[in-house]
Scaffold this active site. Structure first.
Site, mmCIF file in Angstrom:
data_model
loop_
_atom_site.group_PDB
_atom_site.id
_atom_site.type_symbol
_atom_site.label_atom_id
_atom_site.label_comp_id
_atom_site.label_asym_id
_atom_site.label_seq_id
_atom_site.Cartn_x
_atom_site.Cartn_y
_atom_site.Cartn_z
ATOM 1 N N TRP A 212 32.584 22.066 -34.733
ATOM 2 C CA TRP A 212 33.074 20.685 -34.837
ATOM 3 C C TRP A 212 32.732 19.893 -33.582
ATOM 4 O O TRP A 212 32.422 18.701 -33.648
ATOM 5 C CB TRP A 212 34.565 20.683 -35.141
ATOM 6 C CG TRP A 212 34.859 21.334 -36.438
ATOM 7 C CD1 TRP A 212 35.515 22.510 -36.655
ATOM 8 C CD2 TRP A 212 34.443 20.878 -37.741
ATOM 9 N NE1 TRP A 212 35.542 22.807 -37.993
ATOM 10 C CE2 TRP A 212 34.892 21.827 -38.686
ATOM 11 C CE3 TRP A 212 33.740 19.764 -38.188
ATOM 12 C CZ2 TRP A 212 34.663 21.694 -40.044
ATOM 13 C CZ3 TRP A 212 33.501 19.623 -39.556
ATOM 14 C CH2 TRP A 212 33.964 20.576 -40.459
ATOM 15 N N ASP B 146 39.745 16.000 -30.198
ATOM 16 C CA ASP B 146 39.910 16.239 -31.625
ATOM 17 C C ASP B 146 40.977 17.324 -31.760
ATOM 18 O O ASP B 146 40.749 18.483 -31.415
ATOM 19 C CB ASP B 146 38.577 16.708 -32.218
ATOM 20 C CG ASP B 146 38.683 17.098 -33.691
ATOM 21 O OD1 ASP B 146 39.790 17.040 -34.261
ATOM 22 O OD2 ASP B 146 37.637 17.476 -34.270
ATOM 23 N N LYS C 167 45.845 19.694 -42.017
ATOM 24 C CA LYS C 167 46.207 20.993 -41.457
ATOM 25 C C LYS C 167 47.731 21.075 -41.280
ATOM 26 O O LYS C 167 48.405 21.825 -41.963
ATOM 27 C CB LYS C 167 45.528 21.210 -40.107
ATOM 28 C CG LYS C 167 44.073 20.801 -40.040
ATOM 29 C CD LYS C 167 43.140 21.743 -40.762
ATOM 30 C CE LYS C 167 41.687 21.379 -40.476
ATOM 31 N NZ LYS C 167 40.736 22.271 -41.132
#
Length: 362
Positions: A102, A172, A196
């Site tokens: 990511w 992030d 999440k």
């Protein structure tokens, strides 16, 4: 209907209480004869939900007053582009700490906008660890320093965050926000996809320090300018109202269950149970992340041989376990222990792993 053991990496488990609550008023929100999905986003009913979610998030994360909270769309992936578009000026560089896929994706998008620099990377060890804080390189040209707080694919997590008085840090935090105490004031911007720990997919939370707004150029498309969403309080266009409603319920559930401190303690219990099972198997299960960098959200492990891994995943699914297959890019196994995963599910997984080990020990 019996619920399955959900260890999906995202979209992930939601609290049973939240799902029950949403179901109870799906057709008629607060007995008003309409689903929340049918209310205008300009209505007083929706406005109360919108403002309430903002206030709860501020309370739970102890967000200082000099930060804005935004509810955006496009996932963390759109933030990969918005951040350099808003803050990466000519003559500056985006400094990226690379700890997994990511972070690499965020860097790739920034490279399309302006100059970038890799301040540190753990790619040399296949992203098994988090770089030592002392190895991160900074520059006077850094517009910001970007990191990914938890790495879902490789199962690693920052335990302590870097500090540098001259740097603006951006993180992030999609996969571990709300799971532990976080020093919000160490960051100029935090962003997180909801799917999440915050709620269902569809809304992205951005926590932005107000003094960042002065750095934004005036030639951006309206929807990609953070000032648009700050000025309109995340209501410039139609927001993902149902996702924000669900976010508000998850935040209230978190508060009702003791807030961040209680959630963090329970997450540690879940994590320790599973890592103890892995470490106690004498190599039958092998954790892939270095022990000092292990994630409390995504536990990655391998078995001795591909055939045995496939059998493990097959038998696990037959026993009601979902989401244990590792990311397609790395293989292996992964159990995601987000806030809504009950400790009973972790006990059941550990019991299954002990039984499978006993049956197939080689």
């Amino acid at each position: 209907m019996e619920r399955r053991y959900n260890f999906n990496a995202g979209p992930s488990a939601l609290p049973q209480e939240v799902l029950d609550h949403a179901q109870s008023e799906l057709l008629s929100y607060q007995q008003l004869g309409m689903s929340i999905m049918e209310f205008s986003h300009r209505s007083k009913e929706y406005q109360k939900i919108h403002d309430g979610a903002n206030e709860l998030l501020r309370e739970l994360l102890n967000i200082p007053d000099d930060y804005e909270v935004l509810f955006l769309q496009g996932g963390a992936s759109l933030q990969f582009s918005m951040i350099p578009m808003n803050f990466l000026s000519e003559g500056q560089q985006g400094n990226y700490v690379i700890t997994g896929s990511w972070a690499q994706k965020a860097l790739k998008e920034a490279e399309k906008i302006g100059n970038t620099f890799i301040g540190s990377s753990s790619q040399a060890d296949d992203f098994r660890s988090i770089p030592d804080l002392g190895t991160i390189k900074y520059s006077d040209q850094d517009a910001y320093v970007h990191l990914t707080s938890n790495n879902t694919i490789h199962g690693t997590q920052w335990k302590h965050f870097p500090k540098n008085d001259q740097s603006r840090f951006i993180a992030d935090m999609s996969s571990d926000i709300l799971s532990r105490s976080l020093p919000v004031d160490q960051f100029s911007l935090i962003y997180a996809g909801a799917q999440k720990n915050l709620g269902p997919a569809g809304v992205t939370v951005v926590i932005l320090k107000k003094d960042m707004l002065k750095n934004i150029p005036d030639n951006l498309p309206t929807m990609l300018d953070y000032r648009t969403h700050v000025d309109k309080k995340s209501l410039y266009n139609t927001p993902p109202s149902f996702a924000i409603y669900m976010l508000s319920l998850v935040l209230q559930w978190t508060k009702n269950n003791g807030g961040i401190q209680a959630i963090e303690k329970l997450n540690a219990e879940k994590t320790n149970l599973l890592y103890d099972t892995i470490d106690g198997s004498k190599g039958f299960y092998n954790g892939t992340a270095d022990k000092l960098s292990r994630s409390s959200m995504n536990v990655t492990f391998r078995l001795p041989g591909k055939e045995l891994e496939e059998l493990f995943l097959k038998e696990a699914e037959e026993e009601g376990f979902v989401g244990l297959k590792g990311h397609r890019s790395v293989g292996g196994c992964r159990a995601s222990l987000y806030n809504a995963v009950p400790i009973e599910s972790v006990h059941a997984l550990c019991d299954f792993m002990h039984t499978f080990h006993h049956k197939h020990n080689i």
